[in-house]
Enzyme design. Structure first.
Site, PDB file in Angstrom:
ATOM      1  CD  GLU A   1      35.389  33.786  33.061  1.00  0.00           C
ATOM      2  OE1 GLU A   1      36.362  33.659  32.302  1.00  0.00           O
ATOM      3  OE2 GLU A   1      34.861  34.894  33.279  1.00  0.00           O
TER       4      GLU A   1
ATOM      5  CD  GLU B   1      35.894  36.594  37.059  1.00  0.00           C
ATOM      6  OE1 GLU B   1      36.271  37.147  36.009  1.00  0.00           O
ATOM      7  OE2 GLU B   1      36.182  35.428  37.344  1.00  0.00           O
TER       8      GLU B   1
HETATM    9  C1  GAL Z   1      37.908  36.131  33.649  1.00  0.00           C
HETATM   10  C2  GAL Z   1      38.516  35.112  34.591  1.00  0.00           C
HETATM   11  C3  GAL Z   1      39.370  35.759  35.667  1.00  0.00           C
HETATM   12  C4  GAL Z   1      40.254  36.815  35.063  1.00  0.00           C
HETATM   13  C5  GAL Z   1      39.413  37.818  34.328  1.00  0.00           C
HETATM   14  C6  GAL Z   1      40.191  38.940  33.716  1.00  0.00           C
HETATM   15  O1  GAL Z   1      37.649  35.545  32.413  1.00  0.00           O
HETATM   16  O2  GAL Z   1      37.511  34.348  35.210  1.00  0.00           O
HETATM   17  O3  GAL Z   1      40.130  34.753  36.291  1.00  0.00           O
HETATM   18  O4  GAL Z   1      41.167  36.211  34.209  1.00  0.00           O
HETATM   19  O5  GAL Z   1      38.737  37.166  33.288  1.00  0.00           O
HETATM   20  O6  GAL Z   1      39.370  39.852  33.044  1.00  0.00           O
END
Ligand code: GAL
Length: 678
Positions: free
Chosen positions: A166, A323
């Protein structure tokens, strides 16, 4: 390169644009084995097999574990994990391990730390504590990427490179001295000479004229409003600078592993500052992260917006959901777990809108650290939990959806999305703080979603040839080319909608003179000489009884007709919504912020006029999306977000249950069906 110019040096071609060996729907998540003892890691491999996990992202935050002291490398555990995952049939998206510099690095080189506009230096101890412009940091990061590529380039588990994580999430803007140097280099490349910069920035105003690029700084905190074009260019520079960090690591990896595709994970719906349309062209496969907001009752619509936007950034191609969460996150004020069935519905929504992989943050819920209350596929409670049962069920559902892999979503409606316009329209000292982006876009999208109409996201300069309906909300900044492209679409027969405070400035944030909305005045057949934004809590009524707020303006009709007028407020009697016949199409103007009923009416008119049909006729809250394969196979996703049973016309086989569907598919409250249509 700038956000507005084409990339003069296109990315080297990858051998493949999809994770190597991932031939079915991807399922998995971020995997952080360094947080666990060996026994747990062994159990992980067993549980991954049980759930049907076939891909994980590894080593995202592993730098300090891989190199605990400068030059002292410890790859044993990662070698072991790569081997075990491979033996377990799990493909690996291997990260460059650069998402968080190790403590020794920031201590040895404090100049790599990022800085806020007010001079605050962001310290070590969280994550992403690096200045993306720092040549020192870049050198260390590229070295770590190269080390990983050399070590694992031929490993049979390696499917994809996951560059950093990110990028820009916490530090989209860095005002450090390294950033100041890089900003000047970027400006010289954009303008060539300082006089051109003076013209573009309008520096005759407030004694801001520059005699040399050496005098230019990032827009650090100043006594009052900083120069708007300086702010806009700093936003452009920052997006380009972050992207150039990605391309540096990509171009480090590529020659060592030309057979492995490379990506980084985007935050399409949640992030304002990265121009992902430009970024999308630089990754081999688009990967996106998305999290729902617990207190948004319509978070499933927000999710759909994110997924459609991601498909736009991927230029219609398949993409990876890198994710999302099985349940609660840890970073909202109140982190509620998902409702029964919600995780499955969320996953299917992403797949419906083009994802060919569903991944999560993270595989196993952490025991320590800032994210220990963030959900995961394996929760603190372990296997005997609803979350785990849901994870296993999702794995089964994704297996059943293998035939869907590679198919595409088709749309005849386009929403124009432009990052520079977003950056510019939300600058300070404007007519109203209530004009924000992408607020109107979401309102229009919501109405289309409720009606089951498929939508693509495009840029103003995209090929609009395939679209019958084009919506350009709050396109405050538009290039001549973009404005002409949109006008040409109306000429050849499309219906176009422009909303208030669009076409106001050129790419330098200079007003287009002669009457608003400058760039679209002729297309729309209107001319406005003055804005009358509404005060907080003020609203006005239109002649059909609907209401509007935030904005009114004095619209003079040049060739358009008024379709709705104001019955009260500062512009009583004046046009609120207009329509202009243009070539074989039409151009509509919405000069106020209509309420939901008025938007519904307007979208209904636009759909009827442009002959755009819904995917299938549906009722509010019942999501319908169709994916079509290259061989003509059609997959109708029906996702029921309501409390009642939904019936949707369909014939074929529901892939999720294997049952025959004749004429109509019935979907239980909160359930879903994916009908391979006969
Ligand atoms: C994203 C990040 C992850 C984790 C996740 C939690 O922004 O890439 O590493 O922190 O959020 O929701």
């Amino acid at each position: 390169m700038t956000s507005d110019d084409p990339d003069p040096d296109p990315a080297p071609e990858p051998t493949t644009a999809w994770p190597v060996g991932l031939t079915t729907m991807g399922f998995g998540g971020d995997y952080n084995p360094e947080q666990w003892p060996v026994e747990t890691r062994l159990e992980d491999i067993e549980l991954m097999a049980e759930a049907g996990v076939n891909v994980v992202s590894l080593a995202i935050f592993s730098w300090a574990t891989l190199e605990p002291r400068e030059g002292e490398l410890d790859f044993g555990w990662l070698d072991d994990m790569m081997d075990r995952l491979h033996a377990g049939g799990v493909r690996v998206a291997l990260a460059t391990a650069t998402a968080s510099p190790p403590p020794w690095l920031t201590r040895r080189h404090p100049e790599i730390l990022p800085q806020l506009a007010d001079g605050t230096v962001l310290g070590q101890g969280g994550r992403q504590s690096y200045a993306v412009a720092s040549p020192v940091y870049r050198e260390y990061a590229a070295k770590m990427a190269a080390t990983l590529a050399e070590r694992y380039g031929d490993h049979p588990a390696l499917a994809l490179w996951h560059v950093d994580n990110e990028i820009g999430c916490h530090t989209a803007h860095d005002y450090s001295d390294a950033a100041a140097d890089a900003f000047r280099v970027w400006l010289e490349a954009r303008y060539g000479d300082v006089e051109s910069l003076n013209q573009a920035w309008g520096t005759a105003f407030w004694s801001q004229r520059y005699g040399s690029f050496d005098d230019v700084l990032p827009p650090r905190t100043a006594p009052t409003y900083a120069n708007p074009t300086q702010q806009l260019d700093f936003a452009r520079y920052s997006s380009d600078q972050l992207l150039s960090y990605y391309t540096l690591l990509r171009d480090t990896l590529r020659p060592i592993t030309p057979h492995v595709p490379i990506t980084t994970n985007f935050m399409a719906a949640g992030s304002k500052w990265m121009d992902y349309f430009a970024w999308g062209a630089e990754v081999d496969v688009v990967a996106n992260d998305h999290y729902t907001t617990a207190d948004d009752a319509e978070r499933h619509i927000e999710l759909a917006f994110s997924a459609d936007l991601t498909r736009g950034i991927a230029r219609g191609k398949g993409w990876i959901l890198m994710e999302h969460s099985t349940g609660a996150v840890n970073w909202q004020p109140r982190n509620r777990a998902k409702a029964p069935g919600e995780m499955l519905r969320n996953s299917l929504q992403h797949v419906a809108r083009g994802a060919d992989a569903v991944m999560f943050f993270q595989w196993r819920q952490s025991k320590a650290g800032a994210e220990k209350f963030h959900s995961a596929l394996v929760p603190h409670a372990g296997r005997d939990s609803q979350v785990w049962r849901d994870a296993v069920a999702l794995g089964q559902a994704l297996k059943a959806l293998i035939p869907v892999t590679g198919s595409r979503v088709e749309a005849r409606t386009a929403i124009v999305f432009d990052y520079a316009s977003w950056w510019a329209v939300e600058l300070d000292s404007h007519p109203s703080v209530d004009v924000t982006y992408p607020e109107r876009m979401r309102a229009l999208y919501r109405e289309l979603w409720n009606r089951g109409v498929a939508v693509d996201f495009v840029t103003p300069e995209s090929d609009l040839g395939g679209y019958q309906l084009i919506l350009a909300p709050t396109l405050y900044l538009v290039t001549d080319e973009g404005a002409a492209n949109i006008a040409a679409a109306a000429e050849r027969g499309a219906s176009v909608l422009i909303t208030y405070f669009s076409g106001i400035v050129d790419q330098n944030d200079h007003i287009r003179l002669g009457g608003y909305p400058g760039a679209f005045r002729d297309l729309l057949g209107v001319s406005t000489d003055e804005f009358f934004p509404l005060l907080a809590q003020e609203s006005v009524t239109l002649d059909d009884g609907t209401t509007a707020d935030v904005w009114t303006e004095r619209v003079r009709l040049t060739s358009a007709g008024a379709v709705r007028t104001f019955t009260d407020g500062p512009m009583a009697g004046g046009p609120a919504v207009t329509r202009n016949a243009v070539g074989s199409g039409a151009a509509w103007y919405a000069a106020t912020r209509q309420d939901a009923a008025s938007i519904s009416w307007l979208v209904g008119e636009l759909l009827a006029e442009s002959d755009v049909e819904p995917v299938v006729v549906t009722s509010p809250g019942v999501e319908v999306v169709r994916r079509t394969g290259a061989d003509g196979a059609r997959f109708l996703f029906v996702i029921n977000h309501t409390d009642g049973v939904a019936s949707v016309p369909a014939t074929g086989t529901d892939l999720l249950t294997g049952t025959d569907v004749q004429g109509e598919v019935e979907v239980a409250a909160g359930g879903a069906a994916v009908v391979q249509e006969a």
